[in-house]
Design an enzyme around this catalytic site. Sequence first.
Site, PDB file in Angstrom:
ATOM      1  N   ASP A  13     -26.788   2.780   3.389  1.00  0.00           N
ATOM      2  CA  ASP A  13     -26.454   4.005   2.649  1.00  0.00           C
ATOM      3  C   ASP A  13     -27.680   4.700   2.086  1.00  0.00           C
ATOM      4  O   ASP A  13     -27.611   5.334   1.029  1.00  0.00           O
ATOM      5  CB  ASP A  13     -25.460   3.703   1.513  1.00  0.00           C
ATOM      6  CG  ASP A  13     -24.260   2.934   1.997  1.00  0.00           C
ATOM      7  OD1 ASP A  13     -23.720   3.296   3.046  1.00  0.00           O
ATOM      8  OD2 ASP A  13     -23.869   1.947   1.336  1.00  0.00           O
ATOM      9  N   HIS A  41     -22.100   7.485   8.535  1.00  0.00           N
ATOM     10  CA  HIS A  41     -23.084   8.510   8.207  1.00  0.00           C
ATOM     11  C   HIS A  41     -22.319   9.731   7.711  1.00  0.00           C
ATOM     12  O   HIS A  41     -21.375  10.169   8.366  1.00  0.00           O
ATOM     13  CB  HIS A  41     -23.850   8.937   9.463  1.00  0.00           C
ATOM     14  CG  HIS A  41     -24.892   7.960   9.908  1.00  0.00           C
ATOM     15  ND1 HIS A  41     -25.445   7.025   9.076  1.00  0.00           N
ATOM     16  CD2 HIS A  41     -25.506   7.802  11.102  1.00  0.00           C
ATOM     17  CE1 HIS A  41     -26.353   6.333   9.753  1.00  0.00           C
ATOM     18  NE2 HIS A  41     -26.397   6.775  10.986  1.00  0.00           N
TER      19      HIS A  41
HETATM   20  P1  IMP Z   1     -19.408  -6.217   7.303  1.00  0.00           P
HETATM   21  O1  IMP Z   1     -20.538  -5.549   8.007  1.00  0.00           O
HETATM   22  O2  IMP Z   1     -18.164  -5.369   7.260  1.00  0.00           O
HETATM   23  O3  IMP Z   1     -19.128  -7.601   7.814  1.00  0.00           O
HETATM   24  O4  IMP Z   1     -19.835  -6.421   5.774  1.00  0.00           O
HETATM   25  C1  IMP Z   1     -20.843  -7.306   5.388  1.00  0.00           C
HETATM   26  C2  IMP Z   1     -21.629  -6.768   4.210  1.00  0.00           C
HETATM   27  O5  IMP Z   1     -22.407  -5.663   4.625  1.00  0.00           O
HETATM   28  C3  IMP Z   1     -20.773  -6.236   3.050  1.00  0.00           C
HETATM   29  O6  IMP Z   1     -21.437  -6.469   1.831  1.00  0.00           O
HETATM   30  C4  IMP Z   1     -20.704  -4.745   3.326  1.00  0.00           C
HETATM   31  O7  IMP Z   1     -20.431  -3.996   2.154  1.00  0.00           O
HETATM   32  C5  IMP Z   1     -22.099  -4.518   3.841  1.00  0.00           C
HETATM   33  N1  IMP Z   1     -22.212  -3.347   4.711  1.00  0.00           N
HETATM   34  C6  IMP Z   1     -21.892  -3.274   6.019  1.00  0.00           C
HETATM   35  N2  IMP Z   1     -22.170  -2.066   6.496  1.00  0.00           N
HETATM   36  C7  IMP Z   1     -22.695  -1.353   5.503  1.00  0.00           C
HETATM   37  C8  IMP Z   1     -23.231  -0.024   5.403  1.00  0.00           C
HETATM   38  O8  IMP Z   1     -23.286   0.748   6.363  1.00  0.00           O
HETATM   39  N3  IMP Z   1     -23.678   0.334   4.171  1.00  0.00           N
HETATM   40  C9  IMP Z   1     -23.682  -0.507   3.123  1.00  0.00           C
HETATM   41  N4  IMP Z   1     -23.210  -1.749   3.169  1.00  0.00           N
HETATM   42  C10 IMP Z   1     -22.731  -2.169   4.350  1.00  0.00           C
END
Ligand code: IMP
Length: 433
Positions: A13, A41
């Site tokens: 982010d 995005h």
């Molecule tokens: P997952 O990718 O859904 O398995 O989530 C794993 C961790 O990565 C969690 O803490 C999510 O909040 C974080 N996360 C995954 N994608 C993003 C992103 O694009 N921005 C911020 N955090 C992310």
Amino acid sequence: MPATVIVGAQWGDEGKGKIVDLLAQHSDVVCRYNGGPNAGHTIVVDGETYKLKHIPSGILCGKECVIGAGCVVDPAVMIEELDDLEARGISTELVRLSGNAHLVMPWHLAIDRGSERRLGRLKIGTTRRGIGPTYADKAYRLGIRVQDLLDPKILRQKIEVALAEKNVWLERVYGSEPIELEGLAERYEGYAQRLRPLIDDTSLLVDRALRDGKRVLFDGAHGTLLDLDHGTYPFVTSSPTVAGGAAIGTGIGPTRIDRVIGVAKAYVTRVGEGPFPTEIEGPDQARLQELGGEFGTVTGRQRRCGWLDLVGLRYAVRLNGITSLALTKLDVLSSFAELPVCVRYLLPDGSETEEFPAHQSDFHHCRPVYEKLPGWEEPLDGIEDLSQLPVGARRYVEFVESQLGVEVSLIGTGAERQRVLSPRGVEAVASLY
Ligand code: IMP
């Protein structure tokens, strides 16, 4: 050779979408190399807001957009995204999808949710988009790939084999309903018909583009500290988020990459669970959240906010080989009289370090050591040139550069595409690669 990776230097982010969008205008091909619908995005162009999950933001300026082998694709989400763009007059004809990318299947979504539920207090705080289970099946060699969509018989057979195992898990481990083969195979055949024309040998496509001297931009999803190998494990995503992942996830050699632009917010945010040394306690947390509009693109969750962490950024410079930085959302800091910036961590043994701790326990228990920089307390609206930046804002940027030994080549001062400053001019940064 004009190949540049854009990588998030914090926990995601960071505002990469806007930087990619900006540089994509001077590129020929834009590639995603990791992640799936967990990435989001948000790009504002001419007052229109676009929220993209799978498709690189280069699509908004008519560039060839590649979704590489390292990505995972939820066909339902991707089709919705394609239809939405088309409905808003944006052609998606130039989207190419690697046959080696893996598909997020309904059982992955169910397992992600079930697993987080079972972990309870120890949960990761995933986006619940099935990402971990999809990458796990890829490693376990039980995954279903985009190229399986090319043949209805193979697709059905693979779904059947996977379901035989997944339904046992769903029922016995998570107490969920089993998934029926019939309806599912039909639904996926429908998706297949829509996605088939996009499937391509994207490794070859990118290689040819580079050989032809075209400008290729690699759009890294998430952020460095969410990297599966080098991030704050286990509170990470399941793909390589670092710049090196661009080579693996697109299928080109690492020697083809020329430059790495790290994108960092002028402060830090984190979504989900996990340690966060500079997380703000007190009213400035909500203030920063409000001023920065810190709510997730994918899940709408509030993002945790913290002061800029140069220890984390130094680590990101090292892991990615960052050649220059884009510092985004500087305008959000405009209303603070004083700005703490973390320059070192105080470790549990009483020592201080400028380097990111290699051991998880040190990171979990470290405390930030701040240097307090004066704020500028005036809006950055309407500033068109670096020389017009308030002195405090300029010093803030110079402080980051001197601490990290990396040039800040782009400074974000607002959500709109044109609200970016650059010491050499945005055109120059964009055309340097
Ligand atoms: P997952 O990718 O859904 O398995 O989530 C794993 C961790 O990565 C969690 O803490 C999510 O909040 C974080 N996360 C995954 N994608 C993003 C992103 O694009 N921005 C911020 N955090 C992310």
